[in-house]
Design a protein around this motif. Structure first.
Motif, mmCIF file in Angstrom:
data_model
loop_
_atom_site.group_PDB
_atom_site.id
_atom_site.type_symbol
_atom_site.label_atom_id
_atom_site.label_comp_id
_atom_site.label_asym_id
_atom_site.label_seq_id
_atom_site.Cartn_x
_atom_site.Cartn_y
_atom_site.Cartn_z
ATOM 1 N N ALA A 1 -6.145 -9.567 -10.756
ATOM 2 C CA ALA A 1 -5.545 -8.212 -11.016
ATOM 3 C C ALA A 1 -4.804 -7.666 -10.030
ATOM 4 C CB ALA A 1 -6.082 -7.414 -12.093
ATOM 5 N N VAL A 2 -5.795 -7.409 -8.926
ATOM 6 C CA VAL A 2 -5.212 -7.159 -7.660
ATOM 7 C C VAL A 2 -4.292 -7.660 -6.916
ATOM 8 C CG1 VAL A 2 -6.057 -6.241 -5.536
ATOM 9 C CG2 VAL A 2 -7.474 -5.506 -7.556
ATOM 10 N N LEU A 3 -4.549 -8.976 -7.110
ATOM 11 C CA LEU A 3 -3.490 -9.912 -6.552
ATOM 12 C C LEU A 3 -2.203 -9.652 -6.857
ATOM 13 C CD1 LEU A 3 -3.313 -12.420 -4.191
ATOM 14 C CD2 LEU A 3 -4.034 -13.884 -6.211
ATOM 15 N N ARG A 4 -2.198 -9.522 -8.249
ATOM 16 C CA ARG A 4 -0.636 -9.567 -8.760
ATOM 17 C C ARG A 4 -0.233 -8.124 -8.503
ATOM 18 N NH1 ARG A 4 -2.677 -9.712 -14.032
ATOM 19 N NH2 ARG A 4 -3.612 -11.558 -14.040
ATOM 20 N N GLU A 5 -0.946 -6.995 -8.127
ATOM 21 C CA GLU A 5 -0.455 -5.741 -7.819
ATOM 22 C C GLU A 5 -0.043 -5.418 -6.417
ATOM 23 O OE1 GLU A 5 0.630 -3.648 -10.402
ATOM 24 O OE2 GLU A 5 -0.290 -4.598 -11.990
ATOM 25 N N VAL A 6 -0.648 -6.269 -5.529
ATOM 26 C CA VAL A 6 -0.755 -6.022 -4.083
ATOM 27 C C VAL A 6 0.522 -5.638 -3.423
ATOM 28 C CG1 VAL A 6 -0.821 -8.406 -3.046
ATOM 29 C CG2 VAL A 6 -2.431 -6.420 -2.221
ATOM 30 N N ASP A 7 1.469 -6.062 -3.820
ATOM 31 C CA ASP A 7 2.755 -5.887 -3.133
ATOM 32 C C ASP A 7 3.459 -4.695 -3.764
ATOM 33 O OD1 ASP A 7 2.577 -8.057 -1.416
ATOM 34 O OD2 ASP A 7 3.166 -9.216 -2.870
ATOM 35 N N ARG A 8 2.886 -4.190 -4.729
ATOM 36 C CA ARG A 8 3.713 -3.171 -5.589
ATOM 37 C C ARG A 8 3.481 -1.801 -5.218
ATOM 38 N NH1 ARG A 8 3.496 -3.772 -11.491
ATOM 39 N NH2 ARG A 8 4.700 -1.995 -11.365
ATOM 40 N N TRP A 9 1.992 -1.524 -4.520
ATOM 41 C CA TRP A 9 1.448 -0.370 -4.391
ATOM 42 C C TRP A 9 1.103 -0.292 -2.813
ATOM 43 C CZ3 TRP A 9 1.853 2.514 -8.497
ATOM 44 C CH2 TRP A 9 2.081 2.032 -9.693
ATOM 45 N N LYS A 10 0.881 1.192 -2.580
ATOM 46 C CA LYS A 10 0.586 1.459 -1.061
ATOM 47 C C LYS A 10 -1.288 1.127 -1.052
ATOM 48 C CE LYS A 10 3.589 4.490 1.013
ATOM 49 N NZ LYS A 10 4.357 5.590 0.604
ATOM 50 N N LYS A 11 -1.556 0.826 -0.090
ATOM 51 C CA LYS A 11 -3.089 0.423 0.068
ATOM 52 C C LYS A 11 -4.002 1.469 -0.443
ATOM 53 C CE LYS A 11 -2.580 -2.922 3.776
ATOM 54 N NZ LYS A 11 -2.953 -3.360 5.299
ATOM 55 N N PRO A 12 -3.992 2.842 -0.123
ATOM 56 C CA PRO A 12 -4.677 3.893 -0.520
ATOM 57 C C PRO A 12 -5.124 4.008 -2.014
ATOM 58 C CG PRO A 12 -3.618 4.595 1.122
ATOM 59 C CD PRO A 12 -2.783 3.337 0.980
ATOM 60 N N VAL A 13 -3.712 3.977 -2.812
ATOM 61 C CA VAL A 13 -3.516 3.748 -4.414
ATOM 62 C C VAL A 13 -4.532 2.685 -4.954
ATOM 63 C CG1 VAL A 13 -1.890 3.905 -6.075
ATOM 64 C CG2 VAL A 13 -1.204 4.607 -3.886
ATOM 65 N N LEU A 14 -3.882 1.696 -4.368
ATOM 66 C CA LEU A 14 -4.772 0.366 -4.887
ATOM 67 C C LEU A 14 -6.114 0.425 -4.676
ATOM 68 C CD1 LEU A 14 -2.834 -3.029 -4.218
ATOM 69 C CD2 LEU A 14 -4.059 -2.472 -6.396
ATOM 70 N N ALA A 15 -6.530 0.896 -3.274
ATOM 71 C CA ALA A 15 -8.229 1.019 -3.039
ATOM 72 C C ALA A 15 -8.717 2.211 -4.007
ATOM 73 C CB ALA A 15 -8.292 1.513 -1.618
ATOM 74 N N TYR A 16 -8.142 3.321 -3.979
ATOM 75 C CA TYR A 16 -8.571 4.171 -5.258
ATOM 76 C C TYR A 16 -8.792 3.341 -6.766
ATOM 77 C CZ TYR A 16 -8.930 8.512 -7.832
ATOM 78 O OH TYR A 16 -9.511 9.267 -8.566
ATOM 79 N N ARG B 1 -9.976 -7.878 1.345
ATOM 80 C CA ARG B 1 -9.467 -8.852 2.029
ATOM 81 C C ARG B 1 -7.859 -8.923 1.596
ATOM 82 N NH1 ARG B 1 -12.749 -14.152 1.837
ATOM 83 N NH2 ARG B 1 -14.239 -12.578 2.653
ATOM 84 N N LEU B 2 -7.871 -8.907 0.329
ATOM 85 C CA LEU B 2 -6.367 -8.790 -0.339
ATOM 86 C C LEU B 2 -5.600 -7.760 0.296
ATOM 87 C CD1 LEU B 2 -7.017 -9.817 -4.027
ATOM 88 C CD2 LEU B 2 -6.428 -11.297 -2.306
ATOM 89 N N LEU B 3 -6.284 -6.726 0.635
ATOM 90 C CA LEU B 3 -5.651 -5.352 1.064
ATOM 91 C C LEU B 3 -5.458 -5.197 2.547
ATOM 92 C CD1 LEU B 3 -5.722 -4.524 -1.889
ATOM 93 C CD2 LEU B 3 -6.360 -2.351 -1.398
ATOM 94 N N ASP B 4 -6.199 -6.267 3.184
ATOM 95 C CA ASP B 4 -6.542 -6.430 4.488
ATOM 96 C C ASP B 4 -6.969 -5.180 5.173
ATOM 97 O OD1 ASP B 4 -5.797 -7.844 6.878
ATOM 98 O OD2 ASP B 4 -4.037 -7.147 7.339
ATOM 99 N N LEU B 5 -8.198 -4.904 4.409
ATOM 100 C CA LEU B 5 -8.777 -3.700 5.100
ATOM 101 C C LEU B 5 -9.862 -3.829 5.812
ATOM 102 C CD1 LEU B 5 -8.450 -1.349 1.767
ATOM 103 C CD2 LEU B 5 -7.572 -1.020 3.845
ATOM 104 N N GLY B 6 -10.198 -5.209 5.802
ATOM 105 C CA GLY B 6 -11.548 -5.416 6.812
ATOM 106 C C GLY B 6 -12.759 -5.657 6.252
ATOM 107 N N PHE B 7 -13.800 -6.147 6.948
ATOM 108 C CA PHE B 7 -15.213 -6.305 6.321
ATOM 109 C C PHE B 7 -16.318 -5.548 6.943
ATOM 110 C CE2 PHE B 7 -18.776 -8.809 6.588
ATOM 111 C CZ PHE B 7 -19.165 -9.217 5.437
ATOM 112 N N PRO B 8 -17.324 -5.242 6.285
ATOM 113 C CA PRO B 8 -17.355 -5.282 4.922
ATOM 114 C C PRO B 8 -16.385 -4.334 3.983
ATOM 115 C CG PRO B 8 -19.108 -4.039 5.765
ATOM 116 C CD PRO B 8 -18.472 -4.425 6.923
ATOM 117 N N GLY B 9 -15.945 -4.886 2.669
ATOM 118 C CA GLY B 9 -15.109 -4.500 2.017
ATOM 119 C C GLY B 9 -15.447 -3.026 1.400
#
Ligand code: KG4
Ligand code: ZN
Length: 344
Positions: A233-248, A183-191
């Motif tokens: 921790a993800v919330l802190r990083e969410v604007d700094r990385w591309k979605k696939p990097v964070l998801a990984y 949800r933080l990454l706006d990737l949809g549900f189920p996460g």
């Protein structure tokens, strides 16, 4: 023994017929997941309303597909079916959403009375474990990791009757962490599936770690988990990385902790069977990591992970659990328990 399983603990309305706990005769699932995807999460009221619409057609179909309507019986004019040739009905009584659970339990109670069939109440979390018994016979004792949307538990399954709780999450469940991070990454549900998909697109392009999220409680002695800090921790990083990097990295962090803690429990209890179950067990990276670690340390462990369709909620596992724990009780005494734990 032929058992009709009914599962309505969350947003799936499921019925299945299973023979002797291991052979599937039919499997029907109606899901309101698409509806919840639009709102980014499950709205319990709405899930329960969808359950009401689906429950009777789903049960009728499950019995029809298994060819168990008894055609030799006289069918009264006002009904389309007669009593099916089943030996018992099994139903999930908890844990889960109260509104959803009630639909399955009240339907099962009514059918138990109308068809004069024994009714077996099933704990949903124990049900997840039995997805491992379909066309398969794991040896016991085993250590089991149950990872779903609402629960994360490590247990010692001594036999079909005795389950000892070894540890679990102190806050969010692993599936819940996947869902909240998605949800933080706006990737949809189920996460979970959404993060797994996004992570795959990253893995193919970049090999090195660019970001390091915490692995909560990894070095702690207990078999406990804590996933709520990861979300922060993800919330802190969410604007700094591309979605696939964070998801990984989210998937790596969650699966690292699950694998290390579970293998620690396996070694501590000196068992040679490891069962993984629940919706998060459908995560292919989790299975891969268990296989890699078992291979790397040359551990003599038989790993069992159900096929993805049996990991997420279904009624096959409920019918199977009822076969191996055949404890029918009078329909009048069967009731829901939304906060049931795995050892209750
Ligand atoms: O067992 P389940 O179907 O329902 C509950 O009993 O909660 O588990 C649902 C959970 C959700 O949090 C979902 O995001 C997660 O399982 N899930 C996954 C995957 N498929 C479902 N998590 C990670 N990777 C997946 N492929
Ligand atoms: Zn479940």
């Amino acid at each position: 023994m032929i058992i009709l399983g009914i599962e309505t603990s969350c947003d799936e309305t499921a019925a299945a017929v299973v023979k002797d706990g291991q052979t599937v005769l039919s499997n029907v699932i109606a899901s309101s997941q698409e509806m919840h995807a639009k709102t980014g999460g499950i709205i319990p009221e709405q899930a329960a309303r969808e359950q009401i619409k689906s429950i009777i057609p789903v049960i009728e179909q499950a019995i029809s597909k298994a060819k168990l309507w008894d055609v030799t019986q006289h069918v009264p004019q006002h009904t389309t079916h007669n009593t099916p040739s089943i030996d018992a009905i099994a139903v999930t009584v908890g844990p889960g959403l109260i509104g959803s659970l009630l639909i399955g339990v009240e339907t099962a109670r009514t059918l138990s009375w109308a068809w004069n069939k024994p009714l077996i109440p099933v704990n949903h979390l124990i049900g997840h474990l039995y997805a491992n018994w379909i066309d398969n016979t794991p040896s016991l004792p085993a250590v089991a990791l149950v990872v779903s949307g609402g629960h994360t538990d490590i247990v010692l399954m001594k036999n079909h009757k005795e389950i000892e709780w070894l540890g679990g999450t102190r806050d969010d469940a692993a599936g819940e962490c996947f869902d909240k991070c998605a949800r933080l990454l706006d990737l949809g549900f189920p996460g979970g599936p959404a993060i797994a998909k996004a992570a795959k697109s990253h893995k193919s392009r970049v090999t090195s770690h660019q970001i390091r999220l915490p692995r909560p409680l990894l070095d702690e002695k207990s078999f406990d988990f804590s996933f709520s800090g990861l979300k922060t921790a993800v919330l802190r990083e969410v604007d700094r990385w591309k979605k696939p990097v964070l998801a990984y990295e989210i998937q790596e962090a969650i699966t690292d902790v699950l694998v290390q803690k579970t293998l620690k429990a396996v070694k501590h209890h000196k068992v040679d069977t490891l069962l993984v179950a629940g919706g998060v067990a459908a995560n292919s990276r989790l299975k891969e990591k268990f296989e890699l670690e078992i291979g790397h340390w040359k551990l003599d462990i038989n790993l069992h992970v159900p096929p993805p369709k049996l990991c997420t909620d279904n009624a096959i596992m409920i019918a199977s659990a009822a076969f191996f724990n055949n404890k029918p009780i009078p329909w009048e005494e069967v009731s829901t328990n939304p906060s049931l734990t795995i050892t209750q």
